[in-house]
Design an enzyme around this catalytic site. Structure first.
Site, short mmCIF file in Angstrom:
data_model
loop_
_atom_site.label_atom_id
_atom_site.label_comp_id
_atom_site.label_asym_id
_atom_site.label_seq_id
_atom_site.Cartn_x
_atom_site.Cartn_y
_atom_site.Cartn_z
CD GLU A 124 -2.31 -3.82 4.85
OE1 GLU A 124 -3.47 -3.49 4.51
OE2 GLU A 124 -1.75 -4.86 4.47
CG HIS A 153 0.52 -6.88 2.03
ND1 HIS A 153 -0.33 -5.92 1.49
CD2 HIS A 153 1.45 -7.13 1.08
CE1 HIS A 153 0.09 -5.60 0.28
NE2 HIS A 153 1.17 -6.32 0.00
CD GLU A 203 -1.94 -10.28 4.05
OE1 GLU A 203 -1.81 -9.47 5.00
OE2 GLU A 203 -2.54 -10.00 3.00
CG HIS A 210 -1.78 -1.31 1.21
ND1 HIS A 210 -2.84 -1.55 0.38
CD2 HIS A 210 -1.62 -2.44 1.97
CE1 HIS A 210 -3.34 -2.76 0.62
NE2 HIS A 210 -2.61 -3.33 1.57
#
Length: 427
Positions: free
Chosen positions: A273, A326, A391, A258
Site C-alpha cells: 500500500e 489509501h 480508499e 503509510h
C-alpha cells in the site's frame, strides 16, 4: 570611554522605543494602506515564505493578525496572506473603519468586486441589511460579503456609532473566521482570554463597544471579540466560509498513506500500500499542478511521517484541501469479492467537498462507488483544514489490485480528483 557609553545608551533607548512604537502600532492597526508600487503577499511572516499574490499602491488591506513585524491581512478575494509592515502604513481612512453599517438604499444596493461602477456585481443588498465595513475611500466602502471583501457606494449606507452599545434587537450574528480566535473579558487586546473559538462558530451579538462585539461565551459569561476577525450576517443568514474560488488559486496537500516502517496493506500479488499510495499521489500532483494549483506532499519518498505531522503540514500551509490517499483491504474476504472506492470525511463542514469529489470518482473510475461516508480517521478528524480520506480500491481483491498497479487507473483517479476540486472551488 564614558562618551561612548552614553552614546550607546542613547541609541539603545531609541531602538527600544522604536520597537515599542512599532509593536503598539501593529497591535492597534485594523487596516493598512500599501505604500510601495507593488508589494508581495507571502504565505507566512517572513521573506523565506512563498509569494502567493501581490497588492498595489493605495490598496487598503484588513489586518487580522501580526507576527515578527509582518501583518496577516485579508485580501479582496477573501484569502489571507502576510505583508511586511515596513511596506505599508496604518490607516484610519474613516471613522467608519471596522464598523457596522445599515443599507439605506430603497431599491437595493449593488455589491461590487472593485470600488468602481464598472466592476463586476457580486450581489445585491436590501434596505436595512447590516454589513461590516472594513474601510472607506473615495466614496466607496469596503465590506465583508459572503466571506470575502467587496465594495458598495458609501452614499447608500449609514454608519452606526461604534462607540456606543446598540440595542440587541437591532443586531444580528457573527461568524468566526480563523481557528483559535480569542474571546476576551473586555473590549481590548489586553483583556484576558475567556475561551477560544474555531472557524465557522457563530455568536449572537449582544452589543457593540468600539471595534468589539459583545457576545455570550459557551459558559454564559459576557465576552468580547474584535470585529476585524469575524464576519457579520446579512439578511439573517450566516456568511459562507471564506474559500478559494478557483483551482488555480488553491493550495492542496496530498497525503500518500503509510510509508517507511508502516507498509499498510499488502495484496496477493505483492502490491504494498505505501508504494501504491505514493505513485497515485504523484499522479494526482502532476494533474493538479498542470491546472495551476499549488500542491504540497506530506512525503515524497518511502519515509515514515506521523499522523500529527501530516495534519501539521496542512495547517502550516493553510491548505484549502487535505486529501489522504489509501487502498483498502478485508482480511476475512476469502474470495476477494469486496471491491470498490470510498470517500471518507469526518466533519459536517466537509460533506459537500466529499460528495463533489466522490461524484467525480464515481463517474471516472471503472470500479464500484461505495459512496461518501463519515470515517473516524485521525487525519480527517483532527485536521484543521477541509480534509478527506480516499480508499481507492481493495488490495484484497485481485481485480482491484490489477487496477491499482495500472498507470491508466492512476491517471483516471488524478483526472477525477482534479475535476472534483475544480467543481468544488467553482461552486
Amino acid at each position: 570611554m564614558r562618551k561612548n557609553f552614553i552614546l550607546i545608551s542613547i541609541l539603545s533607548t531609541a531602538l527600544i522605543a522604536a520597537g515599542i512604537l512599532v509593536t503598539f502600532a501593529m497591535a492597534h492597526a485594523n487596516s493598512v494602506s500599501v505604500e510601495a508600487d507593488v508589494v508581495n503577499v507571502r504565505s507566512g511572516p517572513g521573506l523565506a515564505y512563498d509569494v502567493t499574490s501581490q497588492v498595489r499602491k493605495n490598496d487598503v488591506l484588513q489586518v487580522i493578525g501580526e507576527e515578527n513585524k509582518w501583518y496577516k491581512v485579508r485580501l479582496e478575494d477573501g484569502n489571507s496572506g502576510w505583508v511586511a509592515s515596513w511596506l505599508v502604513k496604518n490607516t484610519s481612512v474613516s471613522a467608519a473603519s471596522n464598523s457596522i453599517a445599515v443599507v439605506s438604499s430603497d431599491g437595493g444596493l449593488n455589491v461590487r468586486d472593485k470600488p468602481s461602477t464598472d466592476s463586476a456585481v457580486l450581489g445585491v443588498l436590501n434596505t436595512n441589511d447590516q454589513v461590516n465595513v472594513v474601510s472607506e475611500q473615495d466614496g466607496w466602502a469596503q465590506i465583508q460579503y459572503q466571506g470575502r471583501n467587496a465594495w458598495v457606494s458609501s452614499d447608500y449606507i449609514t454608519i452606526r456609532n461604534s462607540t456606543t452599545k446598540s440595542a440587541s434587537k437591532d443586531l444580528q450574528s457573527i461568524s468566526i473566521r480563523e481557528n483559535e480566535t480569542n474571546i476576551r473579558n473586555k473590549p481590548d487586546l489586553s483583556g484576558s482570554v475567556l475561551e477560544k473559538a474555531d472557524s465557522g462558530e457563530t455568536y449572537e451579538i449582544e452589543g457593540v463597544q468600539g471595534d468589539w462585539y459583545q457576545v455570550k461565551t459557551s459558559n454564559g459569561n459576557t465576552g468580547y471579540v474584535a470585529n476585524w476577525v469575524v464576519d457579520i450576517s446579512s439578511g439573517g443568514e450566516m456568511p459562507q466560509k471564506s474559500k478559494t474560488t478557483k483551482l488555480s488559486e488553491a493550495t492542496v496537500v496530498l497525503d500518500p498513506g503509510h510509508g517507511g516502517n508502516d507498509p499498510g496493506a499488502k495484496g496477493d500479488k505483492g502490491t504494498v500500500e505505501k508504494s501504491a499510495t505514493l505513485k497515485t499521489a504523484k499522479a494526482i500532483r502532476s494533474k493538479l499542478e498542470s491546472a495551476g494549483a499549488k500542491v504540497i506532499m506530506t512525503r515524497n519518498s518511502d519515509e515514515y511521517v506521523s499522523l500529527r505531522d501530516r495534519n501539521k503540514t496542512a495547517s502550516k500551509n493553510q491548505a484549502d484541501v487535505f486529501i489522504s490517499i489509501h487502498f483498502d483491504s478485508v482480511e476475512d474476504s476469502a474470495d476477494g469479492s469486496v471491491s470498490g472506492q470510498t470517500t471518507y470525511y469526518y466533519k459536517k463542514r466537509d460533506k459537500e467537498l466529499a460528495n463533489t469529489i466522490n461524484d467525480s470518482l464515481g463517474d471516472a473510475l471503472s470500479i464500484s462507488n461505495r459512496g461518501a461516508r463519515v470515517g473516524d480517521y485521525y487525519v480527517v478528524r483532527e485536521n484543521e483544514q477541509p480534509a478527506l480520506l480516499l480508499e481507492l480500491g481493495y488490495l484484497s481483491s485481485r481485480q482491484d489490485e490489477d487496477r491499482i498497479n495500472s498507470s491508466s487507473y492512476r491517471n483516471q483517479i488524478a483526472d477525477a480528483v482534479t475535476e472534483g476540486l475544480s467543481n468544488y472551488f467553482a461552486n
